[in-house]
Design a protein around this motif. Structure first.
Motif, PDB file in Angstrom:
ATOM      1  N   VAL A   1       0.897  -1.156   0.000  1.00  0.00           N
ATOM      2  CA  VAL A   1       0.000   0.000   0.000  1.00  0.00           C
ATOM      3  C   VAL A   1       0.933   1.202   0.000  1.00  0.00           C
ATOM      4  CG1 VAL A   1      -1.796   1.256   1.242  1.00  0.00           C
ATOM      5  CG2 VAL A   1      -1.798  -1.254   1.231  1.00  0.00           C
ATOM      6  N   ALA A   2       1.271   1.659  -1.191  1.00  0.00           N
ATOM      7  CA  ALA A   2       2.351   2.632  -1.346  1.00  0.00           C
ATOM      8  C   ALA A   2       1.827   3.928  -1.946  1.00  0.00           C
ATOM      9  CB  ALA A   2       3.449   2.057  -2.229  1.00  0.00           C
ATOM     10  N   ARG A   3       2.485   5.017  -1.587  1.00  0.00           N
ATOM     11  CA  ARG A   3       2.030   6.336  -1.988  1.00  0.00           C
ATOM     12  C   ARG A   3       3.212   7.201  -2.430  1.00  0.00           C
ATOM     13  NH1 ARG A   3      -1.863   3.705  -1.703  1.00  0.00           N
ATOM     14  NH2 ARG A   3      -3.567   3.807  -0.188  1.00  0.00           N
TER      15      ARG A   3
ATOM     16  N   GLN B   1       1.366  10.129 -15.603  1.00  0.00           N
ATOM     17  CA  GLN B   1       2.004   8.971 -16.227  1.00  0.00           C
ATOM     18  C   GLN B   1       2.321   7.879 -15.203  1.00  0.00           C
ATOM     19  OE1 GLN B   1       2.608   8.500 -19.424  1.00  0.00           O
ATOM     20  NE2 GLN B   1       3.855   6.649 -19.314  1.00  0.00           N
ATOM     21  N   ALA B   2       2.927   8.279 -14.085  1.00  0.00           N
ATOM     22  CA  ALA B   2       3.331   7.306 -13.064  1.00  0.00           C
ATOM     23  C   ALA B   2       2.117   6.639 -12.429  1.00  0.00           C
ATOM     24  CB  ALA B   2       4.173   7.989 -12.001  1.00  0.00           C
ATOM     25  N   ALA B   3       1.042   7.384 -12.237  1.00  0.00           N
ATOM     26  CA  ALA B   3      -0.170   6.790 -11.673  1.00  0.00           C
ATOM     27  C   ALA B   3      -0.694   5.670 -12.570  1.00  0.00           C
ATOM     28  CB  ALA B   3      -1.237   7.868 -11.484  1.00  0.00           C
ATOM     29  N   ALA B   4      -0.639   5.893 -13.874  1.00  0.00           N
ATOM     30  CA  ALA B   4      -1.115   4.879 -14.816  1.00  0.00           C
ATOM     31  C   ALA B   4      -0.207   3.651 -14.836  1.00  0.00           C
ATOM     32  CB  ALA B   4      -1.208   5.483 -16.216  1.00  0.00           C
ATOM     33  N   GLU B   5       1.100   3.863 -14.713  1.00  0.00           N
ATOM     34  CA  GLU B   5       2.042   2.756 -14.812  1.00  0.00           C
ATOM     35  C   GLU B   5       2.195   1.970 -13.517  1.00  0.00           C
ATOM     36  OE1 GLU B   5       5.834   3.606 -16.466  1.00  0.00           O
ATOM     37  OE2 GLU B   5       5.041   4.593 -18.259  1.00  0.00           O
ATOM     38  N   LEU B   6       2.037   2.617 -12.375  1.00  0.00           N
ATOM     39  CA  LEU B   6       2.382   1.975 -11.105  1.00  0.00           C
ATOM     40  C   LEU B   6       1.183   1.447 -10.330  1.00  0.00           C
ATOM     41  CD1 LEU B   6       5.120   4.469  -9.826  1.00  0.00           C
ATOM     42  CD2 LEU B   6       5.402   2.412 -11.232  1.00  0.00           C
ATOM     43  N   GLY B   7      -0.020   1.723 -10.817  1.00  0.00           N
ATOM     44  CA  GLY B   7      -1.210   1.302 -10.076  1.00  0.00           C
ATOM     45  C   GLY B   7      -1.279  -0.189  -9.831  1.00  0.00           C
ATOM     46  N   SER B   8      -0.830  -0.985 -10.791  1.00  0.00           N
ATOM     47  CA  SER B   8      -0.915  -2.437 -10.639  1.00  0.00           C
ATOM     48  C   SER B   8       0.033  -2.974  -9.568  1.00  0.00           C
ATOM     49  CB  SER B   8      -0.611  -3.120 -11.978  1.00  0.00           C
ATOM     50  OG  SER B   8       0.702  -2.820 -12.416  1.00  0.00           O
TER      51      SER B   8
ATOM     52  N   THR C   1      -0.180   4.544  -5.498  1.00  0.00           N
ATOM     53  CA  THR C   1      -0.883   5.715  -6.010  1.00  0.00           C
ATOM     54  C   THR C   1       0.113   6.857  -6.148  1.00  0.00           C
ATOM     55  OG1 THR C   1      -1.492   6.607  -3.838  1.00  0.00           O
ATOM     56  CG2 THR C   1      -3.008   5.024  -4.832  1.00  0.00           C
ATOM     57  N   VAL C   2      -0.149   7.729  -7.124  1.00  0.00           N
ATOM     58  CA  VAL C   2       0.745   8.858  -7.384  1.00  0.00           C
ATOM     59  C   VAL C   2      -0.113  10.105  -7.582  1.00  0.00           C
ATOM     60  CG1 VAL C   2       2.682   9.724  -8.736  1.00  0.00           C
ATOM     61  CG2 VAL C   2       2.268   7.256  -8.609  1.00  0.00           C
ATOM     62  N   ASN C   3       0.078  11.079  -6.733  1.00  0.00           N
ATOM     63  CA  ASN C   3      -0.631  12.351  -6.837  1.00  0.00           C
ATOM     64  C   ASN C   3       0.372  13.487  -6.702  1.00  0.00           C
ATOM     65  OD1 ASN C   3      -3.657  11.595  -6.830  1.00  0.00           O
ATOM     66  ND2 ASN C   3      -2.814  10.390  -5.127  1.00  0.00           N
ATOM     67  N   ALA C   4      -0.099  14.696  -6.957  1.00  0.00           N
ATOM     68  CA  ALA C   4       0.766  15.868  -6.823  1.00  0.00           C
ATOM     69  C   ALA C   4       0.005  16.994  -6.149  1.00  0.00           C
ATOM     70  CB  ALA C   4       1.272  16.327  -8.190  1.00  0.00           C
TER      71      ALA C   4
ATOM     72  N   GLU D   1      -6.172   5.405   3.495  1.00  0.00           N
ATOM     73  CA  GLU D   1      -7.498   5.913   3.148  1.00  0.00           C
ATOM     74  C   GLU D   1      -7.539   6.511   1.742  1.00  0.00           C
ATOM     75  OE1 GLU D   1     -10.780   9.149   4.882  1.00  0.00           O
ATOM     76  OE2 GLU D   1      -8.843   8.867   5.875  1.00  0.00           O
ATOM     77  N   ALA D   2      -6.391   6.959   1.232  1.00  0.00           N
ATOM     78  CA  ALA D   2      -6.333   7.652  -0.058  1.00  0.00           C
ATOM     79  C   ALA D   2      -6.159   6.698  -1.233  1.00  0.00           C
ATOM     80  CB  ALA D   2      -5.197   8.666  -0.036  1.00  0.00           C
ATOM     81  N   GLY D   3      -6.414   5.431  -1.042  1.00  0.00           N
ATOM     82  CA  GLY D   3      -6.135   4.442  -2.071  1.00  0.00           C
ATOM     83  C   GLY D   3      -6.913   4.596  -3.355  1.00  0.00           C
ATOM     84  N   SER D   4      -8.054   5.264  -3.330  1.00  0.00           N
ATOM     85  CA  SER D   4      -8.854   5.422  -4.540  1.00  0.00           C
ATOM     86  C   SER D   4      -8.522   6.699  -5.301  1.00  0.00           C
ATOM     87  CB  SER D   4     -10.345   5.439  -4.187  1.00  0.00           C
ATOM     88  OG  SER D   4     -10.659   6.552  -3.370  1.00  0.00           O
ATOM     89  N   VAL D   5      -7.582   7.485  -4.793  1.00  0.00           N
ATOM     90  CA  VAL D   5      -7.234   8.763  -5.418  1.00  0.00           C
ATOM     91  C   VAL D   5      -5.847   8.639  -6.032  1.00  0.00           C
ATOM     92  CG1 VAL D   5      -6.885  11.236  -5.057  1.00  0.00           C
ATOM     93  CG2 VAL D   5      -8.603  10.002  -3.708  1.00  0.00           C
TER      94      VAL D   5
END
Length: 289
Positions: A133-135, A167-174, A178-181, A229-233
């Motif tokens: 569960v990484a952010r 880009q990273a959010a799309a590649e690393l989700g699997s 999660t990747v946000n800014a 908690e932020a796993g869906s974002v």
């Protein structure tokens, strides 16, 4: 367990303290040993756990060293906050090659290097059946989203960070990442160094009212984005200033016209005028007249 880059002062320091107050163990990265040590001492004095890791965020070996520091000291890595950066402001017609390279290197490459090494660790964990569960929380800027007069190098770097986040959010989700800014507005050494007018605008209120520009205002959002908690974002960019938070839409197609054949140059004028007139009005560039 969180790594925060550029955590020796300003917004990065506020993030490190906030994560520690929330119970996280923290690797405090900074280019300056004394600044990193001071933040570690603050965290430990408050009963938290932290270690200093000193190095240039844009150096490849340092990206690996940050991850190694987390694993050697705390046995795991859950969160990476890419925050380190600086400015070399100048109008484009006066901007030197060195000033361009230095800012793009530290901001954009510095984000990639940390992200790359953390992501490699999390991918290995996922492939070993221990999906994390990484952010990752990156740091863009309103300047990167909208432009800012006299900051072409910074604008380009921060715009690249916003795109890298998507880009990273799309590649690393699997891999469970999660990747946000964030695009924060706060009082830092960078903003205070931008001139007397900016420094006056950023000064704490003399009457003791809510300090909109306090860097600590930014950190609760970053801590939340780093939480389970932020796993869906993921793949989103948030602006935050004081008590105001907003989500910023990236480039997206709006008004279009399809002829079904190749356009002739002579007929494009009215078409372009029509679709531009119907499209949303862009946000103004900071500092534009």
């Amino acid at each position: 367990m969180a790594i925060v880059t550029g955590a020796g002062q300003g917004i990065g320091r506020a993030h490190a303290l906030a994560f520690a107050a929330d119970g996280a163990k923290v690797v405090v990265n900074d280019y300056a040993q004394d600044l990193a040590d001071q933040v570690v001492d603050e965290i430990r004095a408050a009963g938290g756990e932290a270690v200093a890791q000193v190095g240039d965020v844009a150096e490849w070996a340092n990206g690996e060293a940050m991850v190694t520091a987390a694993l050697d000291n705390f046995g795991r890595l859950d969160i990476l906050v890419n925050n380190a950066g600086f400015v070399r402001d100048r109008m484009l017609v006066s901007l030197s090659e060195d000033e361009w390279d230095a800012v793009v290197r530290v901001h954009l490459k510095g984000h990639f290097v940390g992200l790359r090494h953390a992501a490699a660790y999390w991918r290995a964990e996922a492939k070993a059946g221990r999906t994390p569960v990484a952010r990752i929380v990156n740091t863009s800027s309103g300047a990167g989203l909208y432009g800012s007069i006299g900051q072409g190098n910074y604008v380009a770097a921060k715009a690249g960070i916003a795109a890298l986040t998507v880009q990273a959010a799309a590649e690393l989700g699997s891999y469970g990442v999660t990747v946000n800014a964030i695009a924060p507005a706060a009082r830092t050494q960078m903003t205070l160094g931008a001139g007397e007018a900016m420094a006056a605008q950023m000064a704490p209120p003399a009457d003791g009212s809510f300090d909109v520009m306090d860097p600590a205002n930014v950190s609760p959002l970053v801590v939340w984005l780093g939480s389970p908690e932020a796993g869906s974002v993921t793949g989103r960019v948030f602006e935050i200033e004081g008590g105001k938070i907003s989500v910023t839409d990236g480039w997206q197609r709006s008004v279009e016209r399809d002829k079904g054949a190749r356009w002739e140059v002579a007929e494009l004028g009215p078409v372009v005028e029509e679709i531009v007139a119907k499209a949303p009005v862009p946000m103004p560039v900071y500092g534009a007249r």
